[in-house]
Motif scaffolding. Structure first.
Motif, PDB file in Angstrom:
ATOM      1  N   TRP A  36      -3.864  -1.385  27.413  1.00  0.00           N
ATOM      2  CA  TRP A  36      -4.014  -1.849  26.034  1.00  0.00           C
ATOM      3  C   TRP A  36      -2.768  -1.464  25.259  1.00  0.00           C
ATOM      4  CZ3 TRP A  36      -4.022   1.056  21.545  1.00  0.00           C
ATOM      5  CH2 TRP A  36      -4.523   0.461  20.403  1.00  0.00           C
ATOM      6  N   GLN A  37      -2.240  -2.380  24.428  1.00  0.00           N
ATOM      7  CA  GLN A  37      -1.093  -2.089  23.579  1.00  0.00           C
ATOM      8  C   GLN A  37      -1.337  -2.624  22.181  1.00  0.00           C
ATOM      9  OE1 GLN A  37       2.440  -3.820  25.346  1.00  0.00           O
ATOM     10  NE2 GLN A  37       3.210  -1.801  25.825  1.00  0.00           N
ATOM     11  N   ASP A  38      -0.918  -1.849  21.182  1.00  0.00           N
ATOM     12  CA  ASP A  38      -0.983  -2.294  19.794  1.00  0.00           C
ATOM     13  C   ASP A  38      -0.096  -1.370  18.971  1.00  0.00           C
ATOM     14  OD1 ASP A  38      -1.652  -3.749  17.576  1.00  0.00           O
ATOM     15  OD2 ASP A  38      -3.790  -3.275  17.644  1.00  0.00           O
ATOM     16  N   TYR A  39       0.255  -1.812  17.772  1.00  0.00           N
ATOM     17  CA  TYR A  39       0.998  -0.955  16.857  1.00  0.00           C
ATOM     18  C   TYR A  39       0.005  -0.052  16.152  1.00  0.00           C
ATOM     19  CZ  TYR A  39       5.092  -3.728  17.775  1.00  0.00           C
ATOM     20  OH  TYR A  39       6.145  -4.320  18.404  1.00  0.00           O
ATOM     21  N   ASP A  40       0.323   1.248  16.125  1.00  0.00           N
ATOM     22  CA  ASP A  40      -0.607   2.248  15.611  1.00  0.00           C
ATOM     23  C   ASP A  40       0.165   3.353  14.908  1.00  0.00           C
ATOM     24  OD1 ASP A  40      -3.088   3.276  15.138  1.00  0.00           O
ATOM     25  OD2 ASP A  40      -3.594   3.623  17.235  1.00  0.00           O
ATOM     26  N   LEU A  41      -0.536   4.130  14.107  1.00  0.00           N
ATOM     27  CA  LEU A  41       0.063   5.252  13.396  1.00  0.00           C
ATOM     28  C   LEU A  41      -0.235   6.559  14.118  1.00  0.00           C
ATOM     29  CD1 LEU A  41      -0.782   4.420   9.676  1.00  0.00           C
ATOM     30  CD2 LEU A  41       1.485   4.612  10.687  1.00  0.00           C
ATOM     31  N   ALA A  42       0.812   7.301  14.452  1.00  0.00           N
ATOM     32  CA  ALA A  42       0.635   8.615  15.047  1.00  0.00           C
ATOM     33  C   ALA A  42       0.530   9.627  13.918  1.00  0.00           C
ATOM     34  CB  ALA A  42       1.815   8.935  15.953  1.00  0.00           C
ATOM     35  N   PRO A  43      -0.124  10.723  14.039  1.00  0.00           N
ATOM     36  CA  PRO A  43      -0.820  11.271  15.186  1.00  0.00           C
ATOM     37  C   PRO A  43      -2.304  10.917  15.222  1.00  0.00           C
ATOM     38  CG  PRO A  43      -0.665  12.970  13.535  1.00  0.00           C
ATOM     39  CD  PRO A  43       0.008  11.726  12.968  1.00  0.00           C
ATOM     40  N   ASP A  44      -2.810  10.175  14.218  1.00  0.00           N
ATOM     41  CA  ASP A  44      -4.248   9.905  14.166  1.00  0.00           C
ATOM     42  C   ASP A  44      -4.698   8.761  15.068  1.00  0.00           C
ATOM     43  OD1 ASP A  44      -4.536  11.946  12.339  1.00  0.00           O
ATOM     44  OD2 ASP A  44      -4.241  10.620  10.625  1.00  0.00           O
ATOM     45  N   HIS A  45      -3.844   7.774  15.317  1.00  0.00           N
ATOM     46  CA  HIS A  45      -4.128   6.623  16.178  1.00  0.00           C
ATOM     47  C   HIS A  45      -5.459   5.942  15.840  1.00  0.00           C
ATOM     48  CE1 HIS A  45      -0.679   7.601  18.632  1.00  0.00           C
ATOM     49  NE2 HIS A  45      -1.088   8.841  18.656  1.00  0.00           N
TER      50      HIS A  45
END
Length: 89
Positions: A36-45
């Motif tokens: 699975w791939q997507d754009y996400d915000l680290a560190p909360d994901h």
């Protein structure tokens, strides 16, 4: 309307890739994988965890484990101050 990939990267999003290991519904001793791939915000994901919740509620194959990595696509580049210049023939 979902923002473009460039707009997401400028807002601090990075590409998150996750590999899901899950058990086959009919053969519990067999592990299978799903990428699975997507754009996400680290560190909360938040998007990754939302997908994991969707999997647990809607997919029959129970999760064994999840392995993921995150990379910011836009990051500060290296800058170097050049003081002199040499010319060769």
């Amino acid at each position: 309307m979902r923002p473009t990939e460039t707009e997401l990267m400028l807002k601090g999003y990075g590409l998150t890739t996750a590999e899901f290991f899950y058990r086959m519904p009919d053969y519990r001793n067999v592990l299978n994988t799903f990428i699975w791939q997507d754009y996400d915000l680290a560190p909360d994901h938040p998007r990754l965890f939302r997908f994991i919740e969707f999997w647990q509620e809607s997919i029959e194959g129970p999760l064994h484990s999840v392995r993921f990595t995150h990379r910011k696509m836009i990051s500060p580049g290296e800058w170097q101050n050049v003081v002199g210049e040499f010319t060769l023939h």
